[in-house]
Design a protein around this motif. Structure first.
Motif, PDB file in Angstrom:
ATOM      1  N   ASP A  30       0.829  -1.212   0.000  1.00  0.00           N
ATOM      2  CA  ASP A  30       0.000   0.000   0.000  1.00  0.00           C
ATOM      3  C   ASP A  30       0.864   1.263   0.000  1.00  0.00           C
ATOM      4  N   LEU A  31       1.949   1.236   0.767  1.00  0.00           N
ATOM      5  CA  LEU A  31       2.841   2.400   0.819  1.00  0.00           C
ATOM      6  C   LEU A  31       3.538   2.622  -0.523  1.00  0.00           C
ATOM      7  N   PHE A  32       3.969   1.526  -1.164  1.00  0.00           N
ATOM      8  CA  PHE A  32       4.583   1.669  -2.483  1.00  0.00           C
ATOM      9  C   PHE A  32       3.595   2.280  -3.482  1.00  0.00           C
ATOM     10  N   ALA A  33       2.339   1.839  -3.426  1.00  0.00           N
ATOM     11  CA  ALA A  33       1.318   2.383  -4.324  1.00  0.00           C
ATOM     12  C   ALA A  33       1.062   3.860  -4.022  1.00  0.00           C
ATOM     13  N   ALA A  34       1.050   4.209  -2.741  1.00  0.00           N
ATOM     14  CA  ALA A  34       0.841   5.611  -2.360  1.00  0.00           C
ATOM     15  C   ALA A  34       2.001   6.481  -2.863  1.00  0.00           C
ATOM     16  N   ALA A  35       3.207   5.949  -2.811  1.00  0.00           N
ATOM     17  CA  ALA A  35       4.357   6.692  -3.311  1.00  0.00           C
ATOM     18  C   ALA A  35       4.231   6.942  -4.807  1.00  0.00           C
ATOM     19  N   ASP A  36       3.775   5.917  -5.538  1.00  0.00           N
ATOM     20  CA  ASP A  36       3.583   6.087  -6.984  1.00  0.00           C
ATOM     21  C   ASP A  36       2.503   7.130  -7.282  1.00  0.00           C
ATOM     22  N   ARG A  37       1.413   7.109  -6.527  1.00  0.00           N
ATOM     23  CA  ARG A  37       0.352   8.105  -6.730  1.00  0.00           C
ATOM     24  C   ARG A  37       0.832   9.503  -6.367  1.00  0.00           C
ATOM     25  N   HIS A  38       1.675   9.604  -5.369  1.00  0.00           N
ATOM     26  CA  HIS A  38       2.163  10.925  -4.921  1.00  0.00           C
ATOM     27  C   HIS A  38       2.975  11.603  -6.016  1.00  0.00           C
ATOM     28  N   ILE A  39       3.734  10.857  -6.746  1.00  0.00           N
ATOM     29  CA  ILE A  39       4.528  11.445  -7.833  1.00  0.00           C
ATOM     30  C   ILE A  39       3.606  11.991  -8.912  1.00  0.00           C
ATOM     31  N   GLY A  40       2.521  11.291  -9.176  1.00  0.00           N
ATOM     32  CA  GLY A  40       1.584  11.733 -10.202  1.00  0.00           C
ATOM     33  C   GLY A  40       0.765  12.941  -9.787  1.00  0.00           C
ATOM     34  N   GLY A  41       0.815  13.329  -8.534  1.00  0.00           N
ATOM     35  CA  GLY A  41       0.097  14.507  -8.061  1.00  0.00           C
ATOM     36  C   GLY A  41      -1.375  14.230  -7.776  1.00  0.00           C
ATOM     37  N   ARG A  42      -1.736  12.994  -7.681  1.00  0.00           N
ATOM     38  CA  ARG A  42      -3.128  12.649  -7.395  1.00  0.00           C
ATOM     39  C   ARG A  42      -3.364  12.479  -5.932  1.00  0.00           C
TER      40      ARG A  42
END
Length: 84
Positions: free
Chosen positions: A72-84
């Protein structure tokens, strides 16, 4: 009774270079603004990358004890880069 005399100011001619100088100044301001906006956007993106990297380090640290939460944290990190 008293009198007040109002005098109209003398007409002042616009200096010859004033329109050109105003246009040049406006162009410089526009360039500075665009440069600042580009710099700010770059810094914002770099901040997001740094924050995502920190979150990935945390996720990697807990991956062996709680792989689901780490995912879940890895997915959140990926979303954070996208600005979502």
């Amino acid at each position: 009774m008293s009198e007040i005399t109002l005098r109209a100011p003398a007409a002042v001619a616009v200096p010859r270079g004033a329109p050109w100088a105003a246009s040049a100044f406006a162009a410089v301001l526009q360039f500075v603004r665009k440069s600042y906006d580009a710099w700010h956007a770059h810094n914002e993106q770099m901040r997001r990358f740094d924050e995502a990297a920190a979150l990935r380090r945390v996720a990697a640290g807990i991956a062996h004890t709680d792989p689901s939460f780490a995912s879940d944290l890895f997915a959140a990190a990926d979303r954070h880069i996208g600005g979502r």
